[in-house]
Structure formats: C-alpha cells, structure tokens
Design a protein around this motif. Sequence first.
Motif, PDB file in Angstrom:
ATOM      1  N   THR A   1       0.854  -1.186   0.000  1.00  0.00           N
ATOM      2  CA  THR A   1       0.000   0.000   0.000  1.00  0.00           C
ATOM      3  C   THR A   1       0.890   1.236   0.000  1.00  0.00           C
ATOM      4  O   THR A   1       1.933   1.250   0.657  1.00  0.00           O
ATOM      5  CB  THR A   1      -0.910   0.023   1.243  1.00  0.00           C
ATOM      6  N   VAL A   2       0.471   2.257  -0.726  1.00  0.00           N
ATOM      7  CA  VAL A   2       1.266   3.478  -0.850  1.00  0.00           C
ATOM      8  C   VAL A   2       0.473   4.678  -0.353  1.00  0.00           C
ATOM      9  O   VAL A   2      -0.730   4.805  -0.620  1.00  0.00           O
ATOM     10  CB  VAL A   2       1.688   3.717  -2.317  1.00  0.00           C
ATOM     11  N   LYS A   3       1.135   5.528   0.397  1.00  0.00           N
ATOM     12  CA  LYS A   3       0.542   6.792   0.826  1.00  0.00           C
ATOM     13  C   LYS A   3       1.400   7.932   0.284  1.00  0.00           C
ATOM     14  O   LYS A   3       2.614   7.950   0.490  1.00  0.00           O
ATOM     15  CB  LYS A   3       0.441   6.867   2.350  1.00  0.00           C
TER      16      LYS A   3
ATOM     17  N   SER B   1       5.244   6.907   1.030  1.00  0.00           N
ATOM     18  CA  SER B   1       5.491   5.837   1.990  1.00  0.00           C
ATOM     19  C   SER B   1       4.890   4.530   1.504  1.00  0.00           C
ATOM     20  O   SER B   1       3.782   4.508   0.962  1.00  0.00           O
ATOM     21  CB  SER B   1       4.895   6.189   3.357  1.00  0.00           C
ATOM     22  N   VAL B   2       5.616   3.446   1.711  1.00  0.00           N
ATOM     23  CA  VAL B   2       5.189   2.116   1.297  1.00  0.00           C
ATOM     24  C   VAL B   2       4.951   1.267   2.540  1.00  0.00           C
ATOM     25  O   VAL B   2       5.816   1.174   3.413  1.00  0.00           O
ATOM     26  CB  VAL B   2       6.252   1.454   0.396  1.00  0.00           C
ATOM     27  N   TYR B   3       3.769   0.648   2.602  1.00  0.00           N
ATOM     28  CA  TYR B   3       3.380  -0.207   3.723  1.00  0.00           C
ATOM     29  C   TYR B   3       3.010  -1.594   3.206  1.00  0.00           C
ATOM     30  O   TYR B   3       2.756  -1.784   2.016  1.00  0.00           O
ATOM     31  CB  TYR B   3       2.169   0.372   4.461  1.00  0.00           C
ATOM     32  N   THR B   4       2.951  -2.567   4.127  1.00  0.00           N
ATOM     33  CA  THR B   4       2.432  -3.875   3.750  1.00  0.00           C
ATOM     34  C   THR B   4       0.959  -3.725   3.374  1.00  0.00           C
ATOM     35  O   THR B   4       0.302  -2.750   3.744  1.00  0.00           O
ATOM     36  CB  THR B   4       2.551  -4.874   4.913  1.00  0.00           C
TER      37      THR B   4
ATOM     38  N   SER C   1       0.925  -2.678  10.719  1.00  0.00           N
ATOM     39  CA  SER C   1       1.239  -1.730  11.789  1.00  0.00           C
ATOM     40  C   SER C   1       1.372  -0.358  11.153  1.00  0.00           C
ATOM     41  O   SER C   1       1.179  -0.184   9.957  1.00  0.00           O
ATOM     42  CB  SER C   1       2.545  -2.114  12.506  1.00  0.00           C
ATOM     43  N   SER C   2       1.686   0.615  11.978  1.00  0.00           N
ATOM     44  CA  SER C   2       1.850   1.975  11.466  1.00  0.00           C
ATOM     45  C   SER C   2       3.228   2.177  10.842  1.00  0.00           C
ATOM     46  O   SER C   2       3.498   3.225  10.265  1.00  0.00           O
ATOM     47  CB  SER C   2       1.645   2.983  12.598  1.00  0.00           C
ATOM     48  N   ALA C   3       4.106   1.169  10.966  1.00  0.00           N
ATOM     49  CA  ALA C   3       5.478   1.311  10.467  1.00  0.00           C
ATOM     50  C   ALA C   3       5.522   1.111   8.958  1.00  0.00           C
ATOM     51  O   ALA C   3       4.928   0.181   8.427  1.00  0.00           O
ATOM     52  CB  ALA C   3       6.394   0.309  11.159  1.00  0.00           C
ATOM     53  N   TYR C   4       6.231   1.980   8.290  1.00  0.00           N
ATOM     54  CA  TYR C   4       6.418   1.848   6.850  1.00  0.00           C
ATOM     55  C   TYR C   4       7.613   0.953   6.558  1.00  0.00           C
ATOM     56  O   TYR C   4       8.467   0.733   7.406  1.00  0.00           O
ATOM     57  CB  TYR C   4       6.627   3.224   6.215  1.00  0.00           C
TER      58      TYR C   4
ATOM     59  N   SER D   1      15.446  12.463   1.790  1.00  0.00           N
ATOM     60  CA  SER D   1      15.747  11.358   2.706  1.00  0.00           C
ATOM     61  C   SER D   1      15.059  10.089   2.223  1.00  0.00           C
ATOM     62  O   SER D   1      13.945  10.135   1.691  1.00  0.00           O
ATOM     63  CB  SER D   1      15.304  11.686   4.138  1.00  0.00           C
ATOM     64  N   VAL D   2      15.747   8.974   2.403  1.00  0.00           N
ATOM     65  CA  VAL D   2      15.218   7.649   2.058  1.00  0.00           C
ATOM     66  C   VAL D   2      15.374   6.777   3.296  1.00  0.00           C
ATOM     67  O   VAL D   2      16.487   6.604   3.800  1.00  0.00           O
ATOM     68  CB  VAL D   2      15.975   7.031   0.869  1.00  0.00           C
ATOM     69  N   SER D   3      14.267   6.224   3.790  1.00  0.00           N
ATOM     70  CA  SER D   3      14.295   5.377   4.983  1.00  0.00           C
ATOM     71  C   SER D   3      13.755   3.994   4.658  1.00  0.00           C
ATOM     72  O   SER D   3      12.737   3.863   3.978  1.00  0.00           O
ATOM     73  CB  SER D   3      13.454   6.004   6.106  1.00  0.00           C
ATOM     74  N   LEU D   4      14.437   2.970   5.140  1.00  0.00           N
ATOM     75  CA  LEU D   4      14.033   1.581   4.940  1.00  0.00           C
ATOM     76  C   LEU D   4      13.908   0.903   6.293  1.00  0.00           C
ATOM     77  O   LEU D   4      14.791   1.031   7.148  1.00  0.00           O
ATOM     78  CB  LEU D   4      15.060   0.841   4.081  1.00  0.00           C
ATOM     79  N   ASP D   5      12.803   0.171   6.480  1.00  0.00           N
ATOM     80  CA  ASP D   5      12.552  -0.482   7.763  1.00  0.00           C
ATOM     81  C   ASP D   5      12.120  -1.926   7.527  1.00  0.00           C
ATOM     82  O   ASP D   5      11.355  -2.201   6.598  1.00  0.00           O
ATOM     83  CB  ASP D   5      11.454   0.276   8.520  1.00  0.00           C
ATOM     84  N   ASP D   6      12.600  -2.841   8.367  1.00  0.00           N
ATOM     85  CA  ASP D   6      12.206  -4.251   8.300  1.00  0.00           C
ATOM     86  C   ASP D   6      12.442  -4.819   6.896  1.00  0.00           C
ATOM     87  O   ASP D   6      11.560  -5.438   6.297  1.00  0.00           O
ATOM     88  CB  ASP D   6      10.735  -4.410   8.703  1.00  0.00           C
TER      89      ASP D   6
END
Length: 205
Positions: free
Chosen positions: A72-74, A88-91, A96-99, A163-168
């Motif tokens: 999902t993209v916001k 922002s890219v989400y599952t 969760s609220s984490a991207y 800025s580019v952030s990557l999580d999990d």
Amino acid sequence: MNETFFSLRILTPTTTLFLAAGLLTACSASPPPTPPPAPDTRPLGDVTVAPKVCDLISRQSIERATGLSDFTVKKYMSKDGKHLESCSVYTNPPTSSAYRLKIEIDDPSELPLSRLEGAKAARDGVDLPADAGPGFTFTIVESGVKYQTAGWAWARDGSRGLSVSLDDTPSNRDPQKDAAEFIRQLRPIVLDTDAASTQTSGRPK
C-alpha cells in the motif's frame, strides 16, 4: 503360570530401558538449523521507470528493496499541490503503522548544511558514493538491534533535501546500499535541478 509371570517381570525393565534410550535419542536429535538465505545482490535497476508509484519510484525497485510484492502506498503533496513531499510504502493490508520504505523531499530545506553535517557525525553516518553527491547513510540501533536504515542527501547548493528510509527489510539485502542507490538516481530529479519541483508535481491520487 509362575514362570511366565517371572519372565515378564525380568524382561520388562530391559524393554523399558531400550524404549527410554530410544525416546531420549529422538528428543535430543534436533533438526539442522535453516541456512540463511543467499545474499540478494540484484541491483534496484532504474528506480524511476514505469510502472511507478507516487509518480516517482518504480515498483520493481520497491519490491527488491522491501521484499514486498503487494503493498500500500501513501502519497503526500505540498500544501499548494505543486510538488511531492513524501511517499510511503506499507504492507498490504498494513500490519502496523510502520512503513517499509519512505522517501521525503524537503523543498526548501529547513536545515542548514552545518546541521546536516552535525547529524552525520552524531549518527556515525557513512558518506554516499561520490556519484551520489553530498549526503550519508546510517543505521539506527536500539538495544543492539538494527531496526531502520536511512540516507540523507541535499542539493549541492543546500536548497533542497532528500531522505530515504528503509525499515524491516529482507535480511539478505544491504539496506544502506539500497538507500544510497535510491538517492543517486533521484538526485537529478528532486535535488540538483531548477525543475525539481515541477518534475515531481502532480495531484494526490
């Protein structure tokens, strides 16, 4: 009758010992550990080629960097709707609220170069490759656990930030390398060009 009973009494402890030994062996023999996945060294490719999301980032590069084939993209635009502020890219559906991936464009930049350089030192940042321009990548660690990697960059005149952030991210990817590659390819579009704002323009979808 007595002889039969006596024989059973003698054999029973022996049989029990063999059964116990067999059970102990079965319980103590654990399966071999699952080997770690082979490193995924595939390049992100052209991060701005179609099909893309937020009118900016290719789906292929998102899939490789995050490991998500469905997401999902916001998208958020500036107040006047003239340029992209964040993507922002989400599952899918979001768990969760984490991207998983977040790209932010700061236009105009609110931080002077001196503070950006200070942030690099405070975060043990690593300089971007020479062809990616001024900026750095870093990893955020809490209680010994790495949970987020990010890259910060700025226009050569300091007027805009990215800025580019990557999580999990997948354990077999190098998130710092991916963050640097996103920046390298996005720099000519969102940072070092007078047309940066117009090239990322568009209305929210």
